[in-house]
Design an enzyme around this catalytic site. Structure first.
Site, PDB file in Angstrom:
ATOM      1  N   CYS A 217       0.852  -1.182   0.000  1.00  0.00           N
ATOM      2  CA  CYS A 217       0.000   0.000   0.000  1.00  0.00           C
ATOM      3  C   CYS A 217       0.893   1.240   0.000  1.00  0.00           C
ATOM      4  O   CYS A 217       1.813   1.348   0.808  1.00  0.00           O
ATOM      5  CB  CYS A 217      -0.870  -0.030   1.252  1.00  0.00           C
ATOM      6  SG  CYS A 217      -1.625   1.529   1.680  1.00  0.00           S
ATOM      7  N   GLU A 218       0.632   2.145  -0.907  1.00  0.00           N
ATOM      8  CA  GLU A 218       1.485   3.340  -1.001  1.00  0.00           C
ATOM      9  C   GLU A 218       1.267   4.317   0.149  1.00  0.00           C
ATOM     10  O   GLU A 218       2.075   5.202   0.359  1.00  0.00           O
ATOM     11  CB  GLU A 218       1.277   4.050  -2.332  1.00  0.00           C
ATOM     12  CG  GLU A 218      -0.055   4.721  -2.507  1.00  0.00           C
ATOM     13  CD  GLU A 218      -0.193   5.396  -3.857  1.00  0.00           C
ATOM     14  OE1 GLU A 218      -0.871   6.429  -3.903  1.00  0.00           O
ATOM     15  OE2 GLU A 218       0.368   4.899  -4.854  1.00  0.00           O
ATOM     16  N   HIS A 219       0.204   4.159   0.909  1.00  0.00           N
ATOM     17  CA  HIS A 219      -0.076   5.097   2.002  1.00  0.00           C
ATOM     18  C   HIS A 219       0.721   4.779   3.261  1.00  0.00           C
ATOM     19  O   HIS A 219       1.160   5.687   3.960  1.00  0.00           O
ATOM     20  CB  HIS A 219      -1.566   5.110   2.319  1.00  0.00           C
ATOM     21  CG  HIS A 219      -2.397   5.531   1.159  1.00  0.00           C
ATOM     22  ND1 HIS A 219      -3.599   4.927   0.847  1.00  0.00           N
ATOM     23  CD2 HIS A 219      -2.192   6.473   0.216  1.00  0.00           C
ATOM     24  CE1 HIS A 219      -4.099   5.496  -0.240  1.00  0.00           C
ATOM     25  NE2 HIS A 219      -3.262   6.428  -0.646  1.00  0.00           N
ATOM     26  N   HIS A 220       0.901   3.475   3.566  1.00  0.00           N
ATOM     27  CA  HIS A 220       1.611   3.092   4.786  1.00  0.00           C
ATOM     28  C   HIS A 220       2.775   2.145   4.510  1.00  0.00           C
ATOM     29  O   HIS A 220       3.473   1.748   5.433  1.00  0.00           O
ATOM     30  CB  HIS A 220       0.648   2.423   5.777  1.00  0.00           C
ATOM     31  CG  HIS A 220      -0.499   3.290   6.159  1.00  0.00           C
ATOM     32  ND1 HIS A 220      -1.743   3.180   5.571  1.00  0.00           N
ATOM     33  CD2 HIS A 220      -0.582   4.317   7.041  1.00  0.00           C
ATOM     34  CE1 HIS A 220      -2.555   4.084   6.093  1.00  0.00           C
ATOM     35  NE2 HIS A 220      -1.886   4.789   6.979  1.00  0.00           N
TER      36      HIS A 220
ATOM     37  N   GLN B 239      -5.269  -0.521  -4.433  1.00  0.00           N
ATOM     38  CA  GLN B 239      -5.964  -1.602  -5.123  1.00  0.00           C
ATOM     39  C   GLN B 239      -6.758  -1.101  -6.316  1.00  0.00           C
ATOM     40  O   GLN B 239      -6.791  -1.745  -7.370  1.00  0.00           O
ATOM     41  CB  GLN B 239      -6.861  -2.333  -4.126  1.00  0.00           C
ATOM     42  CG  GLN B 239      -7.579  -3.524  -4.716  1.00  0.00           C
ATOM     43  CD  GLN B 239      -8.361  -4.302  -3.678  1.00  0.00           C
ATOM     44  OE1 GLN B 239      -8.029  -4.275  -2.494  1.00  0.00           O
ATOM     45  NE2 GLN B 239      -9.410  -4.972  -4.104  1.00  0.00           N
TER      46      GLN B 239
ATOM     47  N   HIS C  75      -5.990  -5.934   3.525  1.00  0.00           N
ATOM     48  CA  HIS C  75      -5.003  -4.860   3.664  1.00  0.00           C
ATOM     49  C   HIS C  75      -4.467  -4.828   5.085  1.00  0.00           C
ATOM     50  O   HIS C  75      -5.236  -4.625   6.035  1.00  0.00           O
ATOM     51  CB  HIS C  75      -5.655  -3.512   3.317  1.00  0.00           C
ATOM     52  CG  HIS C  75      -6.023  -3.403   1.872  1.00  0.00           C
ATOM     53  ND1 HIS C  75      -5.355  -2.573   1.006  1.00  0.00           N
ATOM     54  CD2 HIS C  75      -6.981  -4.029   1.138  1.00  0.00           C
ATOM     55  CE1 HIS C  75      -5.889  -2.683  -0.210  1.00  0.00           C
ATOM     56  NE2 HIS C  75      -6.871  -3.560  -0.146  1.00  0.00           N
TER      57      HIS C  75
ATOM     58  N   CYS D  84      -2.794  -2.584   6.445  1.00  0.00           N
ATOM     59  CA  CYS D  84      -2.975  -1.263   7.057  1.00  0.00           C
ATOM     60  C   CYS D  84      -4.305  -1.190   7.795  1.00  0.00           C
ATOM     61  O   CYS D  84      -4.437  -0.427   8.754  1.00  0.00           O
ATOM     62  CB  CYS D  84      -2.838  -0.138   6.031  1.00  0.00           C
ATOM     63  SG  CYS D  84      -4.009  -0.236   4.667  1.00  0.00           S
TER      64      CYS D  84
END
Length: 194
Positions: free
Chosen positions: A85-88, A126, A154, A156
């Site tokens: 995941c690019e956020h976390h 995703q 996920h 996260c």
């Protein structure tokens, strides 16, 4: 085509330095026996987990494009994948299901799974991954239609924040013939049954 480890060596050295600093900033002793090789291991892991940036998914499909008059649905389902995941930068993982209806050309079945691997080996969300797989197949093969469904868990959401262990996220995207509800329904029925 995979990048050779020796070609990634300059990147690995820089990654090792950064991970040593991160470990130190977290309050750990980077000279502790158990952590001595951790920066190198994490650097190598990150190069592997993001190797999709160094591959061309269109070329993968085109390398095994064959003229064939087959015009029914081709489905490759239950394609296992792992992504970050690019956020976390925590993993998300699950299964991708891909279908296309040929328009004079087919591709090797393993090439469909390889396209999923390439896009999943990037920092991702995703939703974008679903779209990228669909667009790649549509652009490379020009089929009558493409449909992609991805089901994923996920980390996260499991390890932090809402901490929901069993939540599954499903995304889908489609083109052409799959715009017809009957065709989409056929695909969905086929991926649900073993």
């Amino acid at each position: 085509m995979k990048e050779r480890e020796e070609d990634a060596f300059p990147k690995l050295e820089e990654l090792k330095d950064h991970y040593r600093n991160i470990i130190s900033l977290l309050g750990e002793d980077v000279e502790r026996e158990g952590l001595l090789k951790t920066p190198e291991r994490v650097g190598k892991a990150m190069l592997t987990l993001t190797e999709g940036y160094r591959m061309d998914p269109n070329q993968v499909l085109l390398s095994a494009k064959f003229k064939e008059e087959y015009s029914q649905m081709v489905i490759v389902k239950d394609i296992d994948f792992f992504s970050l995941c690019e956020h976390h930068m925590l993993p998300f993982y699950g299964k991708a299901h891909v279908a296309y209806i040929p328009n004079g050309y087919i591709t090797g079945l393993s090439k469909i799974t390889r396209v999923v691997d390439i896009f999943s080996h990037r920092l991702q969300v995703q939703e974008r991954m679903t779209l990228q797989i669909k667009e790649c197949i549509q652009n490379a093969l020009n089929p009558l239609g493409v449909m992609v469904v991805i089901e994923a868990k996920h980390m996260c959401m499991q390890m932090r924040g809402v901490e929901k262990q069993n939540a599954i996220t499903t995304t889908s995207d489609f083109t052409g013939a799959f715009k017809q509800a009957k065709t989409r329904e056929e695909f969905m029925n086929l991926i649900r049954h073993s």
